[in-house]
Design a protein around this motif. Sequence first.
Motif, PDB file in Angstrom:
ATOM      1  N   ILE A  61      29.868 111.430 -12.762  1.00  0.00           N
ATOM      2  CA  ILE A  61      30.150 111.952 -14.099  1.00  0.00           C
ATOM      3  C   ILE A  61      28.836 112.274 -14.816  1.00  0.00           C
ATOM      4  CG2 ILE A  61      31.115 111.357 -16.364  1.00  0.00           C
ATOM      5  CD1 ILE A  61      33.132 109.535 -14.803  1.00  0.00           C
ATOM      6  N   SER A  62      27.896 111.347 -14.728  1.00  0.00           N
ATOM      7  CA  SER A  62      26.613 111.535 -15.403  1.00  0.00           C
ATOM      8  C   SER A  62      25.866 112.766 -14.889  1.00  0.00           C
ATOM      9  CB  SER A  62      25.759 110.274 -15.190  1.00  0.00           C
ATOM     10  OG  SER A  62      24.450 110.502 -15.637  1.00  0.00           O
ATOM     11  N   ARG A  63      25.744 112.879 -13.577  1.00  0.00           N
ATOM     12  CA  ARG A  63      24.988 114.002 -13.003  1.00  0.00           C
ATOM     13  C   ARG A  63      25.708 115.325 -13.243  1.00  0.00           C
ATOM     14  NH1 ARG A  63      20.865 112.504  -9.511  1.00  0.00           N
ATOM     15  NH2 ARG A  63      20.809 110.281  -8.991  1.00  0.00           N
ATOM     16  N   TYR A  64      27.027 115.303 -13.134  1.00  0.00           N
ATOM     17  CA  TYR A  64      27.804 116.514 -13.364  1.00  0.00           C
ATOM     18  C   TYR A  64      27.624 116.992 -14.807  1.00  0.00           C
ATOM     19  CZ  TYR A  64      31.880 119.357 -14.477  1.00  0.00           C
ATOM     20  OH  TYR A  64      32.697 120.357 -14.944  1.00  0.00           O
ATOM     21  N   LYS A  65      27.742 116.053 -15.757  1.00  0.00           N
ATOM     22  CA  LYS A  65      27.624 116.435 -17.166  1.00  0.00           C
ATOM     23  C   LYS A  65      26.211 116.960 -17.468  1.00  0.00           C
ATOM     24  CE  LYS A  65      31.693 115.724 -18.843  1.00  0.00           C
ATOM     25  NZ  LYS A  65      32.461 116.814 -19.502  1.00  0.00           N
ATOM     26  N   ARG A  66      25.224 116.376 -16.828  1.00  0.00           N
ATOM     27  CA  ARG A  66      23.847 116.852 -17.039  1.00  0.00           C
ATOM     28  C   ARG A  66      23.721 118.293 -16.556  1.00  0.00           C
ATOM     29  NH1 ARG A  66      19.236 113.037 -14.909  1.00  0.00           N
ATOM     30  NH2 ARG A  66      20.184 113.527 -12.910  1.00  0.00           N
ATOM     31  N   MET A  67      24.298 118.582 -15.386  1.00  0.00           N
ATOM     32  CA  MET A  67      24.224 119.947 -14.862  1.00  0.00           C
ATOM     33  C   MET A  67      25.020 120.920 -15.737  1.00  0.00           C
ATOM     34  SD  MET A  67      24.439 119.290 -10.733  1.00  0.00           S
ATOM     35  CE  MET A  67      23.935 120.925 -10.174  1.00  0.00           C
ATOM     36  N   CYS A  68      26.018 120.377 -16.459  1.00  0.00           N
ATOM     37  CA  CYS A  68      26.812 121.230 -17.350  1.00  0.00           C
ATOM     38  C   CYS A  68      26.132 121.447 -18.696  1.00  0.00           C
ATOM     39  CB  CYS A  68      28.196 120.623 -17.568  1.00  0.00           C
ATOM     40  SG  CYS A  68      29.241 120.736 -16.118  1.00  0.00           S
ATOM     41  N   LEU A 762      25.411 131.422  -1.197  1.00  0.00           N
ATOM     42  CA  LEU A 762      26.439 130.447  -0.826  1.00  0.00           C
ATOM     43  C   LEU A 762      25.797 129.078  -0.571  1.00  0.00           C
ATOM     44  CD1 LEU A 762      29.389 129.794  -0.103  1.00  0.00           C
ATOM     45  CD2 LEU A 762      28.812 130.325   2.269  1.00  0.00           C
ATOM     46  N   ALA A 763      24.664 129.074   0.131  1.00  0.00           N
ATOM     47  CA  ALA A 763      23.979 127.815   0.418  1.00  0.00           C
ATOM     48  C   ALA A 763      23.592 127.116  -0.883  1.00  0.00           C
ATOM     49  CB  ALA A 763      22.746 128.082   1.281  1.00  0.00           C
ATOM     50  N   GLU A 764      23.079 127.873  -1.827  1.00  0.00           N
ATOM     51  CA  GLU A 764      22.686 127.280  -3.119  1.00  0.00           C
ATOM     52  C   GLU A 764      23.888 126.700  -3.847  1.00  0.00           C
ATOM     53  OE1 GLU A 764      20.364 129.833  -5.612  1.00  0.00           O
ATOM     54  OE2 GLU A 764      18.836 130.195  -4.064  1.00  0.00           O
ATOM     55  N   THR A 765      24.992 127.435  -3.788  1.00  0.00           N
ATOM     56  CA  THR A 765      26.209 126.961  -4.444  1.00  0.00           C
ATOM     57  C   THR A 765      26.687 125.654  -3.820  1.00  0.00           C
ATOM     58  OG1 THR A 765      26.847 129.212  -4.970  1.00  0.00           O
ATOM     59  CG2 THR A 765      28.587 127.562  -5.005  1.00  0.00           C
ATOM     60  N   LEU A 766      26.729 125.640  -2.512  1.00  0.00           N
ATOM     61  CA  LEU A 766      27.182 124.427  -1.814  1.00  0.00           C
ATOM     62  C   LEU A 766      26.338 123.223  -2.206  1.00  0.00           C
ATOM     63  CD1 LEU A 766      27.801 125.875   1.766  1.00  0.00           C
ATOM     64  CD2 LEU A 766      29.502 124.666   0.387  1.00  0.00           C
ATOM     65  N   VAL A 767      25.028 123.421  -2.241  1.00  0.00           N
ATOM     66  CA  VAL A 767      24.128 122.306  -2.534  1.00  0.00           C
ATOM     67  C   VAL A 767      24.321 121.826  -3.974  1.00  0.00           C
ATOM     68  CG1 VAL A 767      21.710 121.631  -2.776  1.00  0.00           C
ATOM     69  CG2 VAL A 767      22.447 122.960  -0.784  1.00  0.00           C
ATOM     70  N   ARG A 768      24.494 122.756  -4.890  1.00  0.00           N
ATOM     71  CA  ARG A 768      24.693 122.346  -6.278  1.00  0.00           C
ATOM     72  C   ARG A 768      26.038 121.621  -6.459  1.00  0.00           C
ATOM     73  NH1 ARG A 768      23.786 127.272 -10.040  1.00  0.00           N
ATOM     74  NH2 ARG A 768      24.496 128.410  -8.197  1.00  0.00           N
ATOM     75  N   LEU A 769      27.064 122.083  -5.734  1.00  0.00           N
ATOM     76  CA  LEU A 769      28.384 121.455  -5.871  1.00  0.00           C
ATOM     77  C   LEU A 769      28.397 120.018  -5.378  1.00  0.00           C
ATOM     78  CD1 LEU A 769      30.931 124.216  -4.748  1.00  0.00           C
ATOM     79  CD2 LEU A 769      30.521 123.377  -7.059  1.00  0.00           C
ATOM     80  N   ILE A 770      27.609 119.749  -4.357  1.00  0.00           N
ATOM     81  CA  ILE A 770      27.655 118.409  -3.775  1.00  0.00           C
ATOM     82  C   ILE A 770      26.624 117.482  -4.429  1.00  0.00           C
ATOM     83  CG2 ILE A 770      25.989 118.498  -1.845  1.00  0.00           C
ATOM     84  CD1 ILE A 770      28.308 117.435  -0.069  1.00  0.00           C
ATOM     85  N   ALA A 771      25.735 118.060  -5.227  1.00  0.00           N
ATOM     86  CA  ALA A 771      24.611 117.290  -5.781  1.00  0.00           C
ATOM     87  C   ALA A 771      25.016 116.027  -6.557  1.00  0.00           C
ATOM     88  CB  ALA A 771      23.730 118.192  -6.646  1.00  0.00           C
ATOM     89  N   PRO A 772      26.054 116.069  -7.408  1.00  0.00           N
ATOM     90  CA  PRO A 772      26.391 114.840  -8.143  1.00  0.00           C
ATOM     91  C   PRO A 772      26.869 113.719  -7.230  1.00  0.00           C
ATOM     92  CG  PRO A 772      27.417 116.752  -9.172  1.00  0.00           C
ATOM     93  CD  PRO A 772      26.888 117.204  -7.846  1.00  0.00           C
ATOM     94  N   MET A 773      27.414 114.090  -6.076  1.00  0.00           N
ATOM     95  CA  MET A 773      28.014 113.079  -5.210  1.00  0.00           C
ATOM     96  C   MET A 773      27.014 112.547  -4.185  1.00  0.00           C
ATOM     97  SD  MET A 773      31.813 114.682  -4.998  1.00  0.00           S
ATOM     98  CE  MET A 773      31.540 116.439  -4.848  1.00  0.00           C
ATOM     99  N   THR A 774      26.248 113.457  -3.568  1.00  0.00           N
ATOM    100  CA  THR A 774      25.226 113.047  -2.600  1.00  0.00           C
ATOM    101  C   THR A 774      23.876 113.566  -3.093  1.00  0.00           C
ATOM    102  OG1 THR A 774      25.575 115.046  -1.302  1.00  0.00           O
ATOM    103  CG2 THR A 774      26.845 113.119  -0.666  1.00  0.00           C
ATOM    104  N   PRO A 775      23.302 112.868  -4.069  1.00  0.00           N
ATOM    105  CA  PRO A 775      22.113 113.415  -4.742  1.00  0.00           C
ATOM    106  C   PRO A 775      20.892 113.576  -3.830  1.00  0.00           C
ATOM    107  CG  PRO A 775      22.549 111.161  -5.456  1.00  0.00           C
ATOM    108  CD  PRO A 775      23.737 111.590  -4.667  1.00  0.00           C
ATOM    109  N   HIS A 776      20.731 112.685  -2.863  1.00  0.00           N
ATOM    110  CA  HIS A 776      19.537 112.764  -2.013  1.00  0.00           C
ATOM    111  C   HIS A 776      19.631 113.931  -1.039  1.00  0.00           C
ATOM    112  CE1 HIS A 776      20.562 108.538  -2.977  1.00  0.00           C
ATOM    113  NE2 HIS A 776      19.281 108.412  -3.274  1.00  0.00           N
ATOM    114  N   LEU A 777      20.761 114.021  -0.370  1.00  0.00           N
ATOM    115  CA  LEU A 777      20.995 115.104   0.583  1.00  0.00           C
ATOM    116  C   LEU A 777      20.820 116.453  -0.115  1.00  0.00           C
ATOM    117  CD1 LEU A 777      22.318 115.924   3.424  1.00  0.00           C
ATOM    118  CD2 LEU A 777      24.445 116.052   2.143  1.00  0.00           C
TER     119      LEU A 777
END
Length: 867
Positions: A61-68, A762-777
């Motif tokens: 929630i925190s990381r997602y809201k920050r990106m928003c 597409l690669a950038e989108t995928l990485v941003r979408l997963i960022a809040p959940m798997t921040p290191h990857l």
Amino acid sequence: MQSLDPERIEAEWQAYWEEQGIDTLVEDDGRPHYYTLEMFPYPSGDLHMGHARNYTIGDVISRYKRMCGYNVLHPMGWDAFGMPAENAAIKNNSSPAEFTYGNIATQRASLKRLGFSYDWSRAVITSDVDYYRWGQWIFLKFWEMGLVERKSSAVNWCPSCLTVLANEQVVGDGECWRCGTKVQKKELEQWYLKITEYAQELLDDLDQLTGWPERVKQMQANWIGRSVGAEVDFTLLAADGTTTDQTVTVFTTRPDTLYGCSFFLLAPEHPLVKELVAGTPYEKQVAKVVEAAAGSTSIERQGGERQKTGAFTGRYVINPVNGGQVPVWVADYVLMDYGTGAVMAVPSGDERDFEFARQYGLPIPPVVLPENDPLLEELAGVRDRVVEDVKWGQAYSGPGLMVQSGQHTGLWGGKDSEGAKAVIDGLAAMGKGRASVNFRLRDWLISRQRYWGNPIPVIYCEDCGIVPVPVSDLPVVLPMDIDLTRGEGLASRQEFLHVDCPVCGRDARRETDTMDTFTCSSWYYLRYTDPHNADAPFDRAKTDSWLPVDQYTGGIEHAILHLLYSRFFTKALRDAGLLDFDEPFANLLTQGMVKLDGETMSKSKGNVVAPEEVVGQYGADVLRLYILFMAPPDKDLEWSKEGLEGIQRFTVRFWRLVHDLLGLAGEDSLFAGTRAGQPAAEAGGLPAAEGLGAESRAAAERLLRERHRVVGKVTDDIERFNFNTAIAALMELTNTASGYLRVSAAAARAADPACQAADRELAETLVRLIAPMTPHLAEELWQKALGKSRSVHLEDWPSYDAVLARADEVEIAIQVNGKVRARITVPSGAPEDGLREAALAAAAELLAGAAPKKVIVVAGKLVNIVV
RNA sequence: GGGGGCGUGGCGGAAUUGGCAUACGCAGUGGACUUAAAAUCCACCUCCGAAAGGAUUCAGGGUUCGAGUCCCUGCGCCCCUACCA
């Protein structure tokens, strides 16, 4: 391309984030505020899986809201005072402080290993004097407001913890919430906070909490337990039957049944009991009941229900509505701490009274009759009592016609009925009763006879009585050198115990009780907004701008205790002029338990899976993603090692896909496993991809649509905390992208600039979408594979185009009488009329000439033809 | 006793407003690759049926063109709470 090595990646990026300070809050940077909070842990050992789940949810929630685009306050701390530290200290021959701060260090390291985005500069530890001094300050503020009270009453005593407990801390069948020992009742003088003054508001404002689970609100409402009814004064008769001027008051929710009162009950602890029977032949029997009730912890249950016992006191009271003499009994089922501790027994209208009456042969006169009752004919309109005893097998507690009820006969009786109101009016006119509201909620007992807690800032002076410590003398510092292993307590330190009276200056004694730890956790969320303030517990301007907490996440076990106390503190602090809002937590998410083989993980059962272990083996990202994927956050989560490995496989696939999209995969390509350099599709029987032929172009189009659809889906799902389906959508996009890569040759894609740009996007989108959940990857892919120089966690959340997300053509199901019989493909957005025609044409054969009675068209979905 | 929730494949679960039930994953089966295995990739995977087809969201009933979703009855499970007058 490097292979995916969580250990290296996680250590590297955690160090990077810390060095860059990306999680450190910069106040007032112009972005809107968002406060997300997770219930802080108790440092009794290392983190368990429940913590990992709680904090993973909060971190997404925190990381997602920050990106928003929000400025996010996301703090962490420790609820550090309390019993377990004392027990551990005695066991390990050390001190509570050593135990507590050691565990805090361990937990802090674990939290960091899990990659949570806390602003560590704001950590709050409740056992730090810089924090608890303000707890004392608030206590004195409440004292000033008249919310603190020292009173003697029958309290809950835990013989194992050697301390009293609040009502809320007695759980199950009268057990201590912490150790499970049966609680005893003791008459003791203790400190209370007057939470009951806020009972009505605490109940009313539940309606404001639209972002709370219904279940939690219901539990709080039940706990507060508001009952509407009346107080009725019964006049006590002397032993010789003459009238006295003493009255005994009862509370009832059924004043309409007052005419049916055939005996009167006192709780065994009622102060009047001793007085009534002293020196009479009834004394012995009554004493037996009282004694049995005092040891009621060991009460036996019979067939799941407690046997009621009681004894006649030999005395009578006068029923104010009809002047009838009513015998006074002592009964163990009457509770001293609810209502007035006295009850008017109406056996025909109350199951418990009925049972008691039958047991002791007391009369059961009917007063409120259910519909179709055989007595209706005989008693309708009868004012005087002609039937003393019903033949019923059980009491009737529902609404009905009032009979044998004097002037109120014929009215409609029941809870809150016209009959009830009429009886109350009659009583009020006589001065023998009044409408009344009763709450189940008791005042909050906050003193604890324990060392490891916040000292209550009070001094006892022989001359001046109880004197609060002056604010200027705060803090009352908890001595750190108490040796619990030698049985010491706060009273063992003379320099703590002895103090000059702040009023008269003479030798006085400090209070050695400490405060319930729940007082510490009742305002910590305020302190996070201003954790280093040395002049006040918090700064009004800061609390005003950050609170209420936008999203609070924690366990359901705090549905009453912590959440009710915090609501009370907020309201009291508001009334002190220190806050300007009514409720501390706008939205509440209660996460489910983590279970193993259907059982709650617990140390005592020995069925725990430690987060640290999983992180060591699979990495933090895999653990986080797994926790989010396996169940919706509010449901219980069944631990599965296979599921965990499935998620690990997904992260590797995701990792390779991003590299494949960027043309960086080489030998680690998704499709390298079968034949070196050749797409696996060939092996799978599909034609070898030679270039961007028709098939791969179609796949590329599908992929673009899917990209927009999935961004929309993931966004919606995270907003609604459906992390499991958000991840499922990401998996779908990953699968679609793999399919696209499989049918299009890498060389051809590399040669086409438009194609390359789309792949990269597409690669950038995928990485941003997963960022809040798997921040290191995500960070590794963002900076290393995509070559970005700024953290992905500071990037914007991907946007999407709903129009692009829509397919050019949609498949429409054709139903005949509600069953799917055929499908047609039509351009998306086709008008209803066209759809109807197309469907009828397609179904002509199926209908075999039958004339459609009705045709229902659901745009973009289906057509139902009714014949 | 009171209150709240739930019941969907072998398993975890999806279906957002009543509109194509079983998305996604796990387990399983078959195939490719391999000397072999693991890993990886591909395919299948609710049930009955050879197929055509039929049945299916705990059971039964209702409302509706249409029900996992709404209503009623019953069964089962979970959680909270409990002599609360």
